[in-house]
Design an enzyme around this catalytic site. Structure first.
Site, PDB file in Angstrom:
ATOM      1  N   LYS A  54       0.837  -1.208   0.000  1.00  0.00           N
ATOM      2  CA  LYS A  54       0.000   0.000   0.000  1.00  0.00           C
ATOM      3  C   LYS A  54       0.873   1.261   0.000  1.00  0.00           C
ATOM      4  CE  LYS A  54      -2.471  -1.491   3.619  1.00  0.00           C
ATOM      5  NZ  LYS A  54      -2.064  -2.908   3.744  1.00  0.00           N
ATOM      6  N   THR A  55       1.868   1.276   0.879  1.00  0.00           N
ATOM      7  CA  THR A  55       2.775   2.438   0.918  1.00  0.00           C
ATOM      8  C   THR A  55       3.513   2.555  -0.411  1.00  0.00           C
ATOM      9  OG1 THR A  55       3.126   1.982   3.261  1.00  0.00           O
ATOM     10  CG2 THR A  55       4.652   3.524   2.224  1.00  0.00           C
ATOM     11  N   ASP A 111      -0.988   6.411   6.620  1.00  0.00           N
ATOM     12  CA  ASP A 111      -1.104   4.985   6.916  1.00  0.00           C
ATOM     13  C   ASP A 111      -2.006   4.798   8.137  1.00  0.00           C
ATOM     14  OD1 ASP A 111      -0.626   2.339   6.533  1.00  0.00           O
ATOM     15  OD2 ASP A 111       1.424   2.354   7.312  1.00  0.00           O
ATOM     16  N   THR A 148      -5.599  -1.550   7.196  1.00  0.00           N
ATOM     17  CA  THR A 148      -5.785  -2.999   7.209  1.00  0.00           C
ATOM     18  C   THR A 148      -7.218  -3.307   7.640  1.00  0.00           C
ATOM     19  OG1 THR A 148      -4.933  -2.978   9.458  1.00  0.00           O
ATOM     20  CG2 THR A 148      -3.390  -3.602   7.736  1.00  0.00           C
ATOM     21  N   ARG A 161       6.389  -8.224   1.302  1.00  0.00           N
ATOM     22  CA  ARG A 161       7.288  -7.725   2.347  1.00  0.00           C
ATOM     23  C   ARG A 161       7.908  -8.881   3.126  1.00  0.00           C
ATOM     24  NH1 ARG A 161       4.544  -4.097   6.351  1.00  0.00           N
ATOM     25  NH2 ARG A 161       4.346  -2.674   4.613  1.00  0.00           N
TER      26      ARG A 161
END
Ligand code: ADE
Length: 335
Positions: free
Chosen positions: A69-70, A114, A163, A222
């Site tokens: 997402k980032t 975030d 999330t 990740r």
């Protein structure tokens, strides 16, 4: 949750910060592997915004941690040719934190927030007119002499990530023009990501070794990148390992208690509590969280999604249940 968990929320967040400049993130939509539906939607929106010389509409990205997402927010800014300002809701506790960020934005810049579901009520209310009318309403003075002053903002794009999409208030959710979900990655995309990261880390893995990492990263880039770093350490300490084979991957990952499907100790404990203490369930989320000494929202948004995805647990109105597949995996991989 054990502190050394390779995928816990805290580690993932830490990783996110430390990864900001680690050189592994893709820098364009073309370079970004997977999430094809998301890339298609955002690609069109970016091209249209550029064509009209306007800011991109506000974007909400939701899904489990570690899926990019980032990275996508940074890619969007790059594609738009603007800077990306990165922050997270817990860092915006005081009204002046968010005001400071907003008034310093340059035209068409991207502001990435975030964990946007964690914004305070005040911060949220400051954001509403900012998102809708490019305006913030500031209160000047106190008590009887207090006045509101509207401050105009340049056009900008808010990219929010969460999330827990369900935890967002509907007025906030409704102000995003694009709402997109990121899902777990499939093996083919993961293999490409593992290959790409290996190249960037100057590691040589056989195709089978790449596949092994892809199988054991819980569908999460990740985590794949994190496992690759652990494999790199392991290979370095072993000495003179020029080509990394599946056996070495397996040894390195066993050391970190990552099983053949990528489940770690937290996942196993959850499956074990369901099986051993509750005969497979159903068990309520809070009961499970208490048994695991875990925060229920972390359990729900970080640990459970992958177990649900691979069909090891199910959510029912009466609580979580262990599936046959989950039970078989638990029994076949008993330490
Ligand atoms: N590294 C981590 N996630 C990635 C992605 N989706 N594409 C390319 N490289 C990545």
């Amino acid at each position: 949750m054990p502190k050394d968990r390779l995928m816990d929320a805290e580690a993932l967040r830490g990783e996110e910060c430390s990864q900001k400049d680690d050189g592994l993130r893709p820098k364009s939509l073309n370079e970004y592997i997977g999430q094809s539906a998301l890339k298609q939607v955002l690609g069109i929106a970016v091209e249209a915004a550029l064509g009209r010389a306007e800011a991109l509409d506000h974007v909400l990205l939701y899904g489990p941690p570690g899926l990019g997402k980032t990275t996508m927010a940074m890619v969007l800014a790059k594609e738009l040719g603007v800077r990306c300002r990165i922050t997270s809701a817990p860092a915006l506790e005081r009204p002046r934190d968010i005001v400071g960020l907003l008034v310093n934005l340059q035209p068409r810049e991207v502001l990435f927030i975030d964990e946007i579901h964690r914004l305070t009520r005040v911060a949220e209310e400051l954001l509403y007119p900012a998102m809708e009318d490019r305006r913030i309403d500031l209160t000047v003075g106190r008590g009887g002499t207090a006045r509101t002053r509207a401050l105009e903002l340049p056009p900008f794009t808010l990219v929010g990530a969460t999330t827990r999409a369900g935890a967002l208030s509907s007025p906030l959710r409704d102000r995003f023009g694009l709402i997109q979900r990121l899902g777990f990655y499939g093996l083919d995309d993961l293999k490409l990501i593992v290959q790409r990261t290996s190249d960037l880390l100057h590691l040589s893995l056989t195709e089978e070794a790449c596949l092994e990492v892809s199988r054991r990263c819980r569908g999460t880039p990740r985590i794949a990148n994190r496992l690759l770093r652990r494999i790199r350490d392991f290979a370095a300490v072993r000495g003179s390992v020029l080509l990394i084979e599946p056996r070495l991957v397996d040894e390195a990952l066993q050391l970190h208690h990552v099983d053949t499907l990528g489940l770690d100790q937290s996942d196993r404990r959850l499956l074990e509590v369901l099986n051993n203490n509750h005969g497979g369930g159903p068990v309520g989320l809070e009961t499970l969280a208490a048994a695991l000494s875990e925060d229920s929202t972390t359990l729900e948004s970080v640990v459970e999604p992958f177990l649900l995805q691979i069909g090891f647990i199910q959510r029912t109105p009466r609580g979580r249940i262990l599936t046959e597949a989950g039970r078989n995996h638990l029994l076949s991989t008993k330490p």
